[in-house]
Design an enzyme around this catalytic site. Structure first.
Site, short mmCIF file in Angstrom:
data_model
loop_
_atom_site.label_atom_id
_atom_site.label_comp_id
_atom_site.label_asym_id
_atom_site.label_seq_id
_atom_site.Cartn_x
_atom_site.Cartn_y
_atom_site.Cartn_z
N LEU A 157 -4.65 9.51 -43.69
CA LEU A 157 -4.95 10.39 -42.59
C LEU A 157 -4.20 11.58 -43.72
O LEU A 157 -5.04 12.35 -43.72
CB LEU A 157 -3.66 10.33 -42.09
CG LEU A 157 -3.19 11.47 -41.64
CD1 LEU A 157 -3.87 12.01 -40.33
CD2 LEU A 157 -1.92 11.28 -40.29
N TYR B 160 6.25 3.68 -43.69
CA TYR B 160 5.98 2.71 -43.95
C TYR B 160 5.09 1.66 -43.05
O TYR B 160 5.48 0.95 -41.95
CB TYR B 160 7.10 1.64 -44.59
CG TYR B 160 7.31 0.39 -44.89
CD1 TYR B 160 8.10 0.18 -46.33
CD2 TYR B 160 6.80 -0.93 -44.62
CE1 TYR B 160 8.48 -1.16 -46.40
CE2 TYR B 160 6.55 -2.12 -45.02
CZ TYR B 160 7.38 -2.27 -45.95
OH TYR B 160 7.95 -3.36 -46.64
N THR C 231 3.05 4.95 -33.36
CA THR C 231 1.17 4.18 -33.61
C THR C 231 1.61 3.78 -31.97
O THR C 231 2.29 4.01 -31.33
CB THR C 231 1.71 3.21 -34.58
OG1 THR C 231 1.44 1.63 -34.24
CG2 THR C 231 3.57 2.84 -34.39
N TYR D 56 7.62 -2.91 -37.51
CA TYR D 56 7.11 -1.09 -38.08
C TYR D 56 7.19 -1.18 -36.73
O TYR D 56 7.50 -0.13 -36.94
CB TYR D 56 5.83 -2.44 -38.15
CG TYR D 56 4.67 -1.39 -38.53
CD1 TYR D 56 5.00 -0.06 -39.23
CD2 TYR D 56 3.58 -0.82 -37.41
CE1 TYR D 56 3.74 1.22 -38.98
CE2 TYR D 56 2.89 0.80 -37.47
CZ TYR D 56 2.94 1.59 -38.27
OH TYR D 56 2.29 1.68 -38.21
N LYS E 239 8.98 2.77 -36.13
CA LYS E 239 8.28 3.63 -36.20
C LYS E 239 9.12 4.86 -34.34
O LYS E 239 8.48 6.16 -34.30
CB LYS E 239 6.79 3.55 -35.71
CG LYS E 239 6.08 3.13 -37.15
CD LYS E 239 6.16 4.64 -37.78
CE LYS E 239 4.67 5.33 -37.63
NZ LYS E 239 4.70 6.76 -38.25
N1 LIG Z 1 -3.31 2.89 -40.47
C1 LIG Z 1 -3.17 2.33 -38.83
O1 LIG Z 1 -4.51 1.37 -38.31
C2 LIG Z 1 -2.51 3.36 -38.09
C3 LIG Z 1 -2.03 2.49 -37.12
C4 LIG Z 1 -1.36 3.69 -36.45
C5 LIG Z 1 -0.36 4.31 -36.35
N2 LIG Z 1 -0.47 4.97 -37.89
C6 LIG Z 1 0.50 5.92 -38.41
O2 LIG Z 1 -0.45 6.70 -38.76
C7 LIG Z 1 0.13 7.82 -39.82
C8 LIG Z 1 -1.04 7.61 -40.84
O3 LIG Z 1 -1.38 5.99 -42.09
P1 LIG Z 1 -2.14 6.10 -42.45
O4 LIG Z 1 -3.83 5.03 -42.40
O5 LIG Z 1 -2.60 7.10 -43.30
O6 LIG Z 1 -1.71 5.37 -43.63
P2 LIG Z 1 -1.49 4.71 -45.51
O7 LIG Z 1 -2.59 4.93 -45.91
O8 LIG Z 1 -0.87 3.16 -45.32
O9 LIG Z 1 -1.10 5.56 -46.10
C9 LIG Z 1 0.92 5.61 -46.20
C10 LIG Z 1 1.60 6.71 -47.38
O10 LIG Z 1 2.26 7.20 -46.81
C11 LIG Z 1 3.29 6.88 -47.99
N3 LIG Z 1 4.27 6.33 -48.27
C12 LIG Z 1 4.61 5.15 -48.60
N4 LIG Z 1 5.98 4.10 -48.68
C13 LIG Z 1 6.76 6.43 -48.61
C14 LIG Z 1 7.57 6.34 -49.37
N5 LIG Z 1 8.99 5.77 -49.45
N6 LIG Z 1 8.03 7.74 -49.91
C15 LIG Z 1 6.81 8.91 -49.76
N7 LIG Z 1 5.81 7.81 -49.09
C16 LIG Z 1 5.36 7.26 -49.25
C17 LIG Z 1 2.20 5.77 -49.24
O11 LIG Z 1 1.79 5.64 -50.45
P3 LIG Z 1 1.58 5.35 -51.26
O12 LIG Z 1 0.48 4.30 -50.72
O13 LIG Z 1 1.97 5.39 -52.52
O14 LIG Z 1 2.62 3.83 -50.79
C18 LIG Z 1 0.70 6.22 -48.44
O15 LIG Z 1 0.06 7.27 -49.20
C19 LIG Z 1 1.18 6.07 -40.40
O16 LIG Z 1 2.47 7.28 -40.13
C20 LIG Z 1 1.19 5.78 -39.80
O17 LIG Z 1 2.41 5.25 -38.98
C21 LIG Z 1 -1.52 4.36 -38.38
#
Ligand SMILES: NC(=O)c1ccc[n+]([C@@H]2O[C@H](COP(=O)([O-])OP(=O)(O)OC[C@H]3O[C@@H](n4cnc5c(N)ncnc54)[C@H](OP(=O)(O)O)[C@@H]3O)[C@@H](O)[C@H]2O)c1
Length: 296
Positions: free
Chosen positions: A13, A62, A102, A126, A130
């Site tokens: 994102l 996370y 989520t 998780y 959230k």
């Molecule tokens: N992916 C899905 O299918 C999905 C589904 C429903 C909701 N969501 C929500 O959508 C949002 C975006 O998801 P996404 O798919 O873009 O996730 P993603 O690709 O896993 O990215 C998550 C980001 O959070 C960072 N992060 C994790 N721990 C951290 C910490 N302690 N301090 C600072 N940064 C940290 C990660 O950094 P590093 O990579 O450096 O660890 C990564 O850049 C999130 O809120 C997620 O819960 C995602």
């Protein structure tokens, strides 16, 4: 310039939020864990106080759903305590906060799409963490929007599309879960929706607040999603494989997934006029980027 602080800058994102066509006068400052570790709530407060931000989009999380089952303290720190710290800091600064959540806040036991005010009942760490983040933001006093999404995919990072293409290049036949229902979400489309919402919150003190859902449109299953990936991949000269549907019980994981993740777009349509496009069209754009244009 109106500066928007975006966390999770290296994530799916966060990457797309930096590629969005923000209106003139807006600047996106995307940070990741190296700039600000979200387990450090004092550092979050300092980051928000550091300069005059127009808004914060907390896209970081996370997201390792299975690992969270055994790493719950870190999951809660990042997914609940960090949003709490952002909520407090944004309330103090008088700026809006956009928090991303989520489908995992739901138990997945409903027929049809989940509405924003349906009862929540997370099945694992998780989703619970959230939900903790949602509650923290809602009670922080910050003007906020919470956007729940599901099944996020893009040309970047780790996601289902990239996994299917990689495994499909190695095998003729794959087994994929067929009894979990939902809708894929293009991170680019989600980013565009969040940009629209954020700009409205910045420009208009009466912009709608509260909880909304965004995914692309149309139902499928993980197996249905995989089949469409290979149809569209083959049309571009990429990997193709046969997909055999299996029940969730044949693919045990540490965290239980919701059986139904379909999200209703009624609230986001009514409040913000956002009408997501079909997930197949959004997938096409991702495959254009990963493989190249459709050759069919
Ligand atoms: N992916 C899905 O299918 C999905 C589904 C429903 C909701 N969501 C929500 O959508 C949002 C975006 O998801 P996404 O798919 O873009 O996730 P993603 O690709 O896993 O990215 C998550 C980001 O959070 C960072 N992060 C994790 N721990 C951290 C910490 N302690 N301090 C600072 N940064 C940290 C990660 O950094 P590093 O990579 O450096 O660890 C990564 O850049 C999130 O809120 C997620 O819960 C995602």
């Amino acid at each position: 310039m109106k500066a928007i602080l975006v966390t999770g800058g290296n994530g799916q994102l966060g990457t797309e939020l930096q590629r969005c066509a923000w209106p003139a006068g807006y600047e996106v400052v995307a940070i990741d864990v190296a700039d600000l570790d979200l387990t450090d709530t004092a550092a979050i407060a300092a980051k928000v106080a550091e300069r005059e931000w127009a808004a914060v989009i907390n896209g970081a999380a996370y997201t390792a759903v299975d690992k969270a089952e055994s790493d719950l303290v870190t999951a809660w720190a990042v997914n609940a305590m960090a949003p709490a710290a952002f909520g407090k800091a944004c309330a103090e600064a008088g700026i809006p906060l956009v928090q991303v959540s989520t489908d995992y806040v739901f138990a997945g036991d409903k027929q049809g799409a989940w509405e924003v005010d349906d009862p929540v009942a997370p099945l694992g760490v998780y989703g619970a963490s959230k939900l903790g983040g949602e509650l923290a933001v809602r009670t922080s006093g910050a003007r906020h929007v919470i956007v729940r999404t599901a099944w996020v995919v893009s040309a970047h990072g780790n996601n289902f599309v990239k996994t299917m293409l990689r495994v499909g290049a190695e095998r003729d036949t794959l087994t994929v879960v067929e009894d979990q229902h939902g809708t894929p979400t293009s991170a680019a489309d989600l980013a565009d929706a969040l940009m629209q919402i954020t700009v409205r919150l910045v420009e208009d003190a009466d912009a709608p607040t509260g909880t909304f859902h965004f995914s692309n449109a149309g139902p499928t299953t993980w197996a249905g999603f995989a089949r469409e990936i290979f149809v569209q991949s083959a049309a571009r000269g990429g990997a193709q494989a046969e997909v055999q549907g299996i029940p969730t019980s044949d693919y045990p994981t540490p965290a239980t997934r919701p059986a139904n993740s379909l999200l209703s777009h009624a609230a986001i349509g009514k409040a913000y006029g956002i009408q997501p496009r079909a997930w197949q069209d959004a997938l096409g754009d991702i495959l254009d980027e990963l493989i190249g244009a459709n050759k069919a």
